[in-house]
Design a protein around this motif. Structure first.
Motif, short mmCIF file in Angstrom:
data_model
loop_
_atom_site.label_atom_id
_atom_site.label_comp_id
_atom_site.label_asym_id
_atom_site.label_seq_id
_atom_site.Cartn_x
_atom_site.Cartn_y
_atom_site.Cartn_z
N GLY A 150 14.94 21.39 6.52
CA GLY A 150 14.82 22.87 6.47
C GLY A 150 14.79 23.81 5.26
N ASN A 151 15.87 23.57 4.55
CA ASN A 151 15.94 24.40 3.56
C ASN A 151 15.72 23.89 2.12
OD1 ASN A 151 18.25 22.86 2.96
ND2 ASN A 151 19.61 24.29 2.99
N ALA A 152 15.01 22.62 1.85
CA ALA A 152 14.81 22.19 0.56
C ALA A 152 13.23 21.85 0.84
CB ALA A 152 15.50 20.86 0.46
N GLU A 153 12.51 21.97 -0.54
CA GLU A 153 11.25 21.73 -0.57
C GLU A 153 10.81 20.28 -0.24
OE1 GLU A 153 9.07 21.73 -4.51
OE2 GLU A 153 8.35 23.51 -3.48
N GLU A 154 9.91 19.88 0.43
CA GLU A 154 9.73 18.42 0.84
C GLU A 154 8.56 17.93 -0.15
OE1 GLU A 154 9.14 16.56 4.87
OE2 GLU A 154 7.17 16.55 4.00
N THR A 155 9.35 17.23 -1.21
CA THR A 155 8.78 16.46 -2.29
C THR A 155 8.94 14.95 -1.94
OG1 THR A 155 10.77 16.19 -3.80
CG2 THR A 155 9.11 18.21 -4.02
N THR A 156 8.05 14.16 -2.61
CA THR A 156 8.12 12.76 -2.42
C THR A 156 9.49 12.32 -2.45
OG1 THR A 156 5.92 12.41 -3.30
CG2 THR A 156 7.34 10.28 -2.91
N GLN A 170 0.78 -1.25 0.13
CA GLN A 170 0.30 0.13 -0.02
C GLN A 170 0.79 1.11 -0.06
OE1 GLN A 170 -2.49 -0.73 3.33
NE2 GLN A 170 -4.08 -1.75 2.13
N PHE A 171 1.89 1.20 0.81
CA PHE A 171 2.78 2.44 0.72
C PHE A 171 3.58 2.72 -0.56
CE2 PHE A 171 7.19 3.75 1.62
CZ PHE A 171 7.06 5.18 1.92
N LEU A 172 3.97 1.42 -1.06
CA LEU A 172 4.56 1.64 -2.48
C LEU A 172 3.33 2.29 -3.58
CD1 LEU A 172 6.73 -1.50 -2.62
CD2 LEU A 172 7.52 0.65 -2.29
N CYS A 173 2.35 1.56 -3.50
CA CYS A 173 1.38 2.18 -4.38
C CYS A 173 0.99 3.75 -4.09
CB CYS A 173 -0.09 1.67 -4.17
SG CYS A 173 -0.01 -0.19 -5.03
N LEU A 174 1.08 4.34 -2.98
CA LEU A 174 0.76 5.58 -2.88
C LEU A 174 2.23 6.37 -3.17
CD1 LEU A 174 -0.09 5.81 0.95
CD2 LEU A 174 -1.38 6.64 -0.95
N VAL A 175 3.44 5.83 -3.07
CA VAL A 175 4.64 6.54 -3.46
C VAL A 175 4.54 6.68 -5.33
CG1 VAL A 175 7.17 6.26 -4.07
CG2 VAL A 175 6.02 5.55 -1.54
N VAL A 176 4.19 5.39 -5.78
CA VAL A 176 4.25 5.28 -7.22
C VAL A 176 3.26 6.38 -7.97
CG1 VAL A 176 3.51 3.67 -9.26
CG2 VAL A 176 5.28 2.85 -7.31
N SER A 177 2.14 6.39 -7.07
CA SER A 177 0.97 7.33 -7.46
C SER A 177 1.25 8.63 -7.24
CB SER A 177 -0.57 6.77 -7.40
OG SER A 177 -0.64 6.54 -5.95
N ASP A 178 2.32 8.90 -6.35
CA ASP A 178 2.63 10.33 -5.76
C ASP A 178 1.57 10.84 -5.03
OD1 ASP A 178 4.19 12.57 -5.45
OD2 ASP A 178 3.39 13.57 -7.16
N ARG A 179 1.18 10.13 -4.02
CA ARG A 179 -0.15 10.56 -3.07
C ARG A 179 0.17 10.45 -1.66
NH1 ARG A 179 -5.46 9.25 -6.06
NH2 ARG A 179 -4.81 9.27 -8.19
N ARG A 232 14.44 9.89 -0.59
CA ARG A 232 15.86 9.65 -1.05
C ARG A 232 16.87 10.55 -0.57
NH1 ARG A 232 17.11 10.04 -7.21
NH2 ARG A 232 17.28 11.94 -6.65
N ASP A 233 16.30 12.00 -0.89
CA ASP A 233 17.12 13.21 -0.86
C ASP A 233 17.45 13.82 0.55
OD1 ASP A 233 17.65 12.81 -3.63
OD2 ASP A 233 16.30 14.04 -4.33
#
Length: 104
Positions: free
Chosen positions: A65-71, A34-43, A76-77
Motif C-alpha cells: 500500500g505505501n510503497a511504489e510497486e517496482t520489480t 521465461q519468468f526469469l527473462c522477464l525479471v532480468v529484462s525488467d519487463r 523481494r521487498d
C-alpha cells in the motif's frame, strides 16, 4: 536491418551475456526460464508500469500500500515476498540478500 528491430533485438538481447545462458540452461520448467527473462529484462507488468500506461490509478503495491510497486519491491521487498524469502534464504545470508540494492 530495420533500426527499430535492431534496437529491440540486437541491443536489448545479448546472447553472449552469461546471464541469458544460465537462465536457459536451468533444469526447470520453461515457464520459470521465461519468468526469469522477464525479471532480468525488467519487463514484468507491475503497478508502476501499469499506472504509466493508465491501466491502474496508483503505482503503489496492492498488498503493502505505501510503497511504489517496482520489480524489486514485488519480488523481494514487499511484506509478503519478504516473509517467503525469510523462510527460504538461510539466516546467515539474509543481511546480504535483503541489503542488496538492485535498482538500475
Amino acid at each position: 536491418m530495420n533500426s527499430a528491430y535492431k534496437s529491440l533485438v540486437v541491443e536489448s538481447f545479448e546472447p553472449k551475456d552469461t546471464c541469458w545462458g544460465l537462465i536457459w540452461k536451468l533444469a526447470a520448467p520453461q515457464r520459470v526460464s521465461q519468468f526469469l527473462c522477464l525479471v532480468v529484462s525488467d519487463r514484468l507488468l507491475i503497478n508502476f508500469k501499469r499506472s504509466r500506461r493508465g491501466l491502474v490509478d496508483a503505482a503503489t503495491c496492492a498488498i503493502y500500500g505505501n510503497a511504489e510497486e517496482t520489480t524489486i519491491h514485488s519480488l523481494r521487498d514487499c511484506y509478503c515476498a519478504r516473509a517467503i524469502w525469510g523462510r527460504s534464504v538461510p539466516s546467515r545470508m539474509q543481511g546480504i540478500f535483503f541489503g542488496m540494492d538492485l535498482r538500475p
